[in-house]
Motif scaffolding. Sequence first.
Motif, PDB file in Angstrom:
ATOM      1  N   SER A 308       0.826  -1.212   0.000  1.00 20.49           N
ATOM      2  CA  SER A 308       0.000   0.000   0.000  1.00 20.49           C
ATOM      3  C   SER A 308       0.856   1.256   0.000  1.00 20.49           C
ATOM      4  N   VAL A 309       1.923   1.254   0.796  1.00 22.59           N
ATOM      5  CA  VAL A 309       2.814   2.418   0.851  1.00 22.59           C
ATOM      6  C   VAL A 309       3.500   2.626  -0.499  1.00 22.59           C
ATOM      7  N   ALA A 310       3.887   1.516  -1.162  1.00 23.49           N
ATOM      8  CA  ALA A 310       4.534   1.634  -2.478  1.00 23.49           C
ATOM      9  C   ALA A 310       3.592   2.248  -3.507  1.00 23.49           C
ATOM     10  N   ILE A 311       2.315   1.878  -3.456  1.00 16.32           N
ATOM     11  CA  ILE A 311       1.330   2.453  -4.387  1.00 16.32           C
ATOM     12  C   ILE A 311       1.096   3.928  -4.070  1.00 16.32           C
ATOM     13  N   ALA A 312       0.822   4.220  -2.799  1.00 20.45           N
ATOM     14  CA  ALA A 312       0.507   5.595  -2.394  1.00 20.45           C
ATOM     15  C   ALA A 312       1.703   6.522  -2.587  1.00 20.45           C
ATOM     16  N   GLY A 313       2.911   5.973  -2.462  1.00 18.69           N
ATOM     17  CA  GLY A 313       4.118   6.778  -2.573  1.00 18.69           C
ATOM     18  C   GLY A 313       4.364   7.339  -3.960  1.00 18.69           C
ATOM     19  N   LYS A 314       3.573   6.930  -4.935  1.00 20.65           N
ATOM     20  CA  LYS A 314       3.724   7.482  -6.286  1.00 20.65           C
ATOM     21  C   LYS A 314       3.260   8.947  -6.343  1.00 20.65           C
ATOM     22  N   GLN A 315       2.508   9.378  -5.326  1.00 23.19           N
ATOM     23  CA  GLN A 315       2.102  10.789  -5.242  1.00 23.19           C
ATOM     24  C   GLN A 315       2.393  11.290  -3.839  1.00 23.19           C
ATOM     25  N   ASN A 316       3.058  12.420  -3.741  1.00 21.99           N
ATOM     26  CA  ASN A 316       3.454  12.976  -2.455  1.00 21.99           C
ATOM     27  C   ASN A 316       2.238  13.340  -1.603  1.00 21.99           C
ATOM     28  N   GLN A 317       2.420  13.228  -0.282  1.00 24.20           N
ATOM     29  CA  GLN A 317       1.405  13.578   0.713  1.00 24.20           C
ATOM     30  C   GLN A 317       0.137  12.741   0.566  1.00 24.20           C
ATOM     31  N   SER A 318       0.334  11.430   0.442  1.00 27.79           N
ATOM     32  CA  SER A 318      -0.778  10.486   0.368  1.00 27.79           C
ATOM     33  C   SER A 318      -1.009   9.846   1.731  1.00 27.79           C
ATOM     34  N   LYS A 319      -2.122   9.133   1.856  1.00 26.17           N
ATOM     35  CA  LYS A 319      -2.472   8.477   3.119  1.00 26.17           C
ATOM     36  C   LYS A 319      -2.816   7.017   2.893  1.00 26.17           C
ATOM     37  N   VAL A 320      -2.396   6.184   3.852  1.00 22.97           N
ATOM     38  CA  VAL A 320      -2.795   4.782   3.911  1.00 22.97           C
ATOM     39  C   VAL A 320      -3.466   4.569   5.265  1.00 22.97           C
ATOM     40  N   VAL A 321      -4.673   4.023   5.261  1.00 28.10           N
ATOM     41  CA  VAL A 321      -5.404   3.768   6.503  1.00 28.10           C
ATOM     42  C   VAL A 321      -5.641   2.267   6.615  1.00 28.10           C
ATOM     43  N   ILE A 322      -5.005   1.651   7.604  1.00 29.68           N
ATOM     44  CA  ILE A 322      -5.121   0.204   7.817  1.00 29.68           C
ATOM     45  C   ILE A 322      -6.191  -0.074   8.863  1.00 29.68           C
ATOM     46  N   TYR A 345       9.198  -3.120  10.221  1.00 29.80           N
ATOM     47  CA  TYR A 345       8.321  -1.968  10.408  1.00 29.80           C
ATOM     48  C   TYR A 345       9.120  -0.665  10.495  1.00 29.80           C
ATOM     49  N   ASP A 346      10.365  -0.741  10.950  1.00 29.19           N
ATOM     50  CA  ASP A 346      11.251   0.428  10.877  1.00 29.19           C
ATOM     51  C   ASP A 346      11.556   0.756   9.416  1.00 29.19           C
ATOM     52  N   TYR A 347      11.756  -0.288   8.622  1.00 35.83           N
ATOM     53  CA  TYR A 347      12.031  -0.095   7.194  1.00 35.83           C
ATOM     54  C   TYR A 347      10.844   0.566   6.496  1.00 35.83           C
ATOM     55  N   VAL A 348       9.643   0.093   6.789  1.00 33.25           N
ATOM     56  CA  VAL A 348       8.441   0.667   6.167  1.00 33.25           C
ATOM     57  C   VAL A 348       8.268   2.127   6.588  1.00 33.25           C
ATOM     58  N   SER A 349       8.581   2.428   7.848  1.00 31.78           N
ATOM     59  CA  SER A 349       8.483   3.810   8.326  1.00 31.78           C
ATOM     60  C   SER A 349       9.384   4.727   7.513  1.00 31.78           C
ATOM     61  N   ASP A 350      10.632   4.311   7.327  1.00 28.95           N
ATOM     62  CA  ASP A 350      11.585   5.128   6.562  1.00 28.95           C
ATOM     63  C   ASP A 350      11.145   5.268   5.103  1.00 28.95           C
ATOM     64  N   TYR A 351      10.658   4.174   4.540  1.00 26.98           N
ATOM     65  CA  TYR A 351      10.218   4.185   3.142  1.00 26.98           C
ATOM     66  C   TYR A 351       9.021   5.119   2.957  1.00 26.98           C
ATOM     67  N   ALA A 352       8.076   5.058   3.889  1.00 24.96           N
ATOM     68  CA  ALA A 352       6.887   5.919   3.806  1.00 24.96           C
ATOM     69  C   ALA A 352       7.269   7.391   3.932  1.00 24.96           C
ATOM     70  N   ASN A 353       8.159   7.714   4.852  1.00 25.06           N
ATOM     71  CA  ASN A 353       8.580   9.102   5.020  1.00 25.06           C
ATOM     72  C   ASN A 353       9.355   9.615   3.807  1.00 25.06           C
ATOM     73  N   GLU A 354      10.104   8.726   3.175  1.00 29.08           N
ATOM     74  CA  GLU A 354      10.878   9.121   1.998  1.00 29.08           C
ATOM     75  C   GLU A 354       9.955   9.593   0.874  1.00 29.08           C
ATOM     76  N   PHE A 355       8.784   8.989   0.772  1.00 28.88           N
ATOM     77  CA  PHE A 355       7.859   9.329  -0.316  1.00 28.88           C
ATOM     78  C   PHE A 355       6.612  10.076   0.176  1.00 28.88           C
ATOM     79  N   GLY A 356       6.684  10.611   1.392  1.00 24.01           N
ATOM     80  CA  GLY A 356       5.620  11.471   1.889  1.00 24.01           C
ATOM     81  C   GLY A 356       4.299  10.787   2.118  1.00 24.01           C
ATOM     82  N   VAL A 357       4.328   9.542   2.634  1.00 20.09           N
ATOM     83  CA  VAL A 357       3.097   8.788   2.885  1.00 20.09           C
ATOM     84  C   VAL A 357       2.834   8.726   4.390  1.00 20.09           C
ATOM     85  N   SER A 358       1.629   9.059   4.793  1.00 16.94           N
ATOM     86  CA  SER A 358       1.217   8.961   6.187  1.00 16.94           C
ATOM     87  C   SER A 358       0.385   7.690   6.379  1.00 16.94           C
ATOM     88  N   VAL A 359       0.747   6.891   7.375  1.00 21.96           N
ATOM     89  CA  VAL A 359       0.056   5.624   7.649  1.00 21.96           C
ATOM     90  C   VAL A 359      -0.705   5.746   8.967  1.00 21.96           C
TER      91      VAL A 359
END
Length: 684
Positions: A308-322, A345-359
Amino acid sequence: MEFASPYAYDYGGASSCESDNEQDSTFKTNVAGRLHVLKRKDKKKKARKSDTNVINVKFGCLEENAFTSTAQPVKCSKCPSVMSNLEDVFNKRNNMLWKCSFCSTVNPISQDEAKQPRKEDMLFIPEGEQIAAEKRAAAAAAAAAEKAAGKEEGGGEDKVDVDDDSVLLFTLDVSGSMVCGTGCQRSATRNNDSSGSGSDDGNQYLSRLDIMKTALCSQLKDLKTQKPNVKLGVVTFSEDVTYLADGTSSKQKGLSCEYELDKDLIQKVGIGCKLPGPVKKSSDRLKRAISGMHPQSLTALGPALLFSVAIAGKQNQSKVVICTDGEANVGIGSLSSEEPEDDFYDYVSDYANEFGVSVSVLAIEGEDCRLTALGKVADATNGSVNIVSPTDLGSEYSGIISKKIVGSKVEITLVLHESLYVRDPLDPTDRTKSSYKMSIGNVTSETENFFEFGFKPRGASAANSNKNKTEDNAGPSTSTTTDNNESTSDAPLDQKKKEGDKKEAGVRELPFQLQISYVNKHKAQLNRVITTKLPCTKERTVAEKEADLPLIAAHAVQTTALISKEREYTEAKKMAKSKKNWFANLKQVRGSKYNYTADELTALENVDSHLDCYYRDLSHQQEAELMSCGRNLSDDDSDDGSIGSKLKSRQMKKQERVKTQKDTSASVMFQNSKMTKSSIMSKK
């Protein structure tokens, strides 16, 4: 940048700001059916009394207007400060110079740099972004005019937000446990629907999945009318992970089992997916896709999260709600083994922040979801973490959607005068740092971060001050002005008169500067610089007279939670006790007849409740340690030994406490660490 008091409290950097903090640590445990009470005398230490030296950084300021410049900021050669309205340019021996207000360093400056306007609040942007911003502003003004005309013609209040075109992904648990009943009976008009959970008396009850579907369909309806351009998509996960996109079959894609163990492959598939279209066009398709969801077996939450983060990360300032009701138990990130994959989960946190995704994470009550691991992704990306009743899912979704991301890849630098230091709650003995840099990731318009500052011990910065004074004994001799005849120190005449009166009265003012580096939704790198001054007082009563109690209350809750996130439970309890004592002493000094505002009364009630509950929760966790391990892990803390051994001991303690923390405790911890001034004033 907001201060807790109109004055900085100068306690002199001496022991006047400290008090003895010796207490008995009492723990109760039940061994072999007998209640044992154990007491341990804590080592006698000096603990700083709480005060009003608190700063609130409110990121809603990123939506506010500031003086814009395409020039490069002029920086001090010694400290991190940026030249501001507080400094003047002067000539000395045919050299153009400026003297830093923070460290007194004299810096050279070019003629072009000297001509740059300097304001209290500056926004530095790339030159190309200036043109793009002007075009967007013109388009926004035209849209606003059109909107206003339509509102006037049609009447009523216009709540449509057509500017929000962000990506929003609902990542939904459809594992077997989601079929469990909730105790909510299906309405009579739907009793013949076979998807409900049956019961022995012939009645049918809604399952967790049923209620989640209802909440999502309600959100679809609201988004279509209020945020029609939001790109809404759905990802489901059980043993398999499926991207339903916006209901368009050509956009849908799934992850096979072999992909679920390889994070690189998961990211590759996610990046290859097409983004969903605007909800105004896809709501009907999405409603059909959501209605067709059926519960299946296991919970591949880890792969679904990264996908989900990889998909949302294609556009900056996106959101993923689990939304989930259980822990990850299959695929990468599984938490069911003896050695759970917390590092994932630390890896996903860094990846999400790199592409501006809020989880954000919504854990359905009644099951263990291991929020200590999953919740830290939401915490690191500035999302929400909450344990919710299935019937409250709709309101929780609405709350998350309403929070607008205003910046990603956010870094802040707080610069103080050289006589001040930024207090580190995890290392209170360090009084050396006059600046502090912090990476935050994503921020919303509601995000707030609090900082404390203190005065260095007398003489700590005297050597530097004296050195700089000898370099420029005469001080500024000739001020220059900009081309538009504005003084580089552009304070109004009445403000300058007040400043002169303060100097005559012997009131010292010290500078403060906040620098915010962030990426906006258009992926432009911007820098906001806010500079101000604050007068000092050596009288605690003067500093506390007009104290902002809601601000201090929110800071107390947030700081206590931040310390406990590092699993320093004893230190967190000391902080909670110190803050409670400060509020109690203030109320005693003011007396029973003091006229508090309604917001102050609510904040005082809430902070007392939050700190009491949190103190008890931390004590219960330490009691559980005593029962399971025969000791409190904080007993291993020691001021003796090398720095390396102390860090190793604390890291081991942190790992052990992360494993044993319950979801309810983790949820409260994450929520309290995001406490804001407005939320502490909210009535429960």
